[in-house]
Design a protein around this motif. Structure first.
Motif, short mmCIF file in Angstrom:
data_model
loop_
_atom_site.label_atom_id
_atom_site.label_comp_id
_atom_site.label_asym_id
_atom_site.label_seq_id
_atom_site.Cartn_x
_atom_site.Cartn_y
_atom_site.Cartn_z
N LEU A 46 -15.03 -17.95 34.65
CA LEU A 46 -14.98 -16.76 35.49
C LEU A 46 -14.89 -15.48 34.64
N GLN A 47 -14.19 -15.55 33.52
CA GLN A 47 -14.10 -14.39 32.64
C GLN A 47 -15.49 -13.94 32.18
N ARG A 48 -16.36 -14.89 31.90
CA ARG A 48 -17.74 -14.56 31.49
C ARG A 48 -18.50 -13.91 32.64
N VAL A 49 -18.31 -14.44 33.85
CA VAL A 49 -18.97 -13.87 35.03
C VAL A 49 -18.55 -12.41 35.19
N MET A 50 -17.24 -12.16 35.18
CA MET A 50 -16.73 -10.81 35.40
C MET A 50 -17.16 -9.86 34.29
N GLN A 51 -17.13 -10.34 33.05
CA GLN A 51 -17.56 -9.50 31.93
C GLN A 51 -19.02 -9.10 32.10
N TRP A 52 -19.87 -10.06 32.45
CA TRP A 52 -21.29 -9.75 32.65
C TRP A 52 -21.49 -8.81 33.83
N LEU A 53 -20.88 -9.14 34.98
CA LEU A 53 -21.09 -8.37 36.20
C LEU A 53 -20.59 -6.93 36.05
N LYS A 54 -19.38 -6.77 35.55
CA LYS A 54 -18.84 -5.42 35.37
C LYS A 54 -19.58 -4.66 34.28
N GLY A 55 -19.95 -5.36 33.21
CA GLY A 55 -20.67 -4.70 32.12
C GLY A 55 -22.03 -4.20 32.55
N ARG A 56 -22.79 -5.08 33.19
CA ARG A 56 -24.15 -4.72 33.62
C ARG A 56 -24.12 -3.59 34.65
N THR A 57 -23.32 -3.76 35.69
CA THR A 57 -23.31 -2.76 36.76
C THR A 57 -22.66 -1.46 36.30
N GLY A 58 -21.63 -1.55 35.47
CA GLY A 58 -20.97 -0.34 34.98
C GLY A 58 -21.89 0.52 34.14
N ARG A 59 -22.65 -0.12 33.25
CA ARG A 59 -23.60 0.63 32.41
C ARG A 59 -24.66 1.31 33.27
N LEU A 60 -25.24 0.56 34.20
CA LEU A 60 -26.29 1.13 35.05
C LEU A 60 -25.75 2.22 35.96
N ALA A 61 -24.59 1.99 36.56
CA ALA A 61 -24.00 2.99 37.45
C ALA A 61 -23.69 4.28 36.70
N PRO A 71 -15.03 4.56 31.86
CA PRO A 71 -15.22 3.24 32.45
C PRO A 71 -15.54 3.35 33.94
N PHE A 72 -16.50 2.57 34.39
CA PHE A 72 -16.84 2.57 35.81
C PHE A 72 -15.87 1.71 36.60
N TRP A 73 -15.54 0.56 36.06
CA TRP A 73 -14.66 -0.40 36.73
C TRP A 73 -13.26 -0.35 36.14
N GLN A 74 -12.28 -0.68 36.96
CA GLN A 74 -10.92 -0.89 36.45
C GLN A 74 -10.92 -2.21 35.68
N ASP A 75 -9.98 -2.35 34.77
CA ASP A 75 -9.92 -3.57 33.95
C ASP A 75 -9.57 -4.81 34.77
N GLU A 76 -8.73 -4.66 35.76
CA GLU A 76 -8.26 -5.85 36.46
C GLU A 76 -9.23 -6.33 37.52
N SER A 77 -9.06 -7.58 37.86
CA SER A 77 -9.74 -8.16 39.02
C SER A 77 -8.78 -9.20 39.59
N TYR A 78 -8.97 -9.53 40.83
CA TYR A 78 -8.08 -10.46 41.50
C TYR A 78 -8.89 -11.70 41.82
N ASP A 79 -8.40 -12.86 41.39
CA ASP A 79 -9.10 -14.08 41.76
C ASP A 79 -8.16 -15.00 42.54
N HIS A 80 -8.77 -15.82 43.35
CA HIS A 80 -8.02 -16.71 44.24
C HIS A 80 -8.78 -18.02 44.35
N TRP A 81 -8.10 -19.13 44.18
CA TRP A 81 -8.72 -20.44 44.32
C TRP A 81 -8.79 -20.80 45.80
N ILE A 82 -9.95 -21.16 46.28
CA ILE A 82 -10.13 -21.61 47.66
C ILE A 82 -10.07 -23.13 47.64
N ARG A 83 -9.19 -23.67 48.46
CA ARG A 83 -8.86 -25.09 48.35
C ARG A 83 -9.43 -26.00 49.43
#
Length: 130
Positions: A46-61, A71-83
């Motif tokens: 998930l860390q790779r997903v968030m790094q890619w998603l925030k990096g790509r969209t932040g640069r373009l935005a 920085p476009f995005w805040q550093d934090e993100s909230y994740d939750h396991w769906i069970r």
């Protein structure tokens, strides 16, 4: 993300992450004026997903907005396991109903920047006469 250009960048990237990058299975998403919800089942850390998603969209935005060094995005993100499948259904409904609860749309399908709006738009396109 009140700017439709930015919402489009984020929307496109969320979908690209599933279809082209294959980083996850995408279940639902919504882009709100000040935050984003995404429900995914990652195929990479998930860390790779968030790094890619925030990096790509932040640069373009920031490029679209003419911003540098901010920085476009805040550093934090909230994740939750769906069970369970029931929790998944409830969480999808919660995410897609965010614009309605915020008074931004009368129905989830009316909001353009969500999986509900995207599905509704696809249905309209596929049922249109050719």
């Amino acid at each position: 993300m009140r700017d439709p250009r930015i919402a489009r960048i984020v929307s496109d990237a969320i979908q690209f992450g599933e279809t082209a990058r294959r980083f996850y299975t995408l279940y639902a998403w919504v882009i709100m004026p000040n935050h984003v919800h995404v429900i995914v089942e990652p195929t990479v850390p998930l860390q790779r997903v968030m790094q890619w998603l925030k990096g790509r969209t932040g640069r373009l935005a920031n490029r679209v907005l003419g911003r540098t060094g901010i920085p476009f995005w805040q550093d934090e993100s909230y994740d939750h396991w769906i069970r369970s499948s029931e929790e998944l259904k409830e969480t999808i409904a919660y995410v897609e109903s965010n614009p309605v609860k915020a008074g931004l749309a009368e129905s989830a399908e009316e909001w353009l920047w969500s999986s509900a709006g995207f599905k509704a738009d696809d249905t309209k396109r596929s049922s249109a006469p050719r």
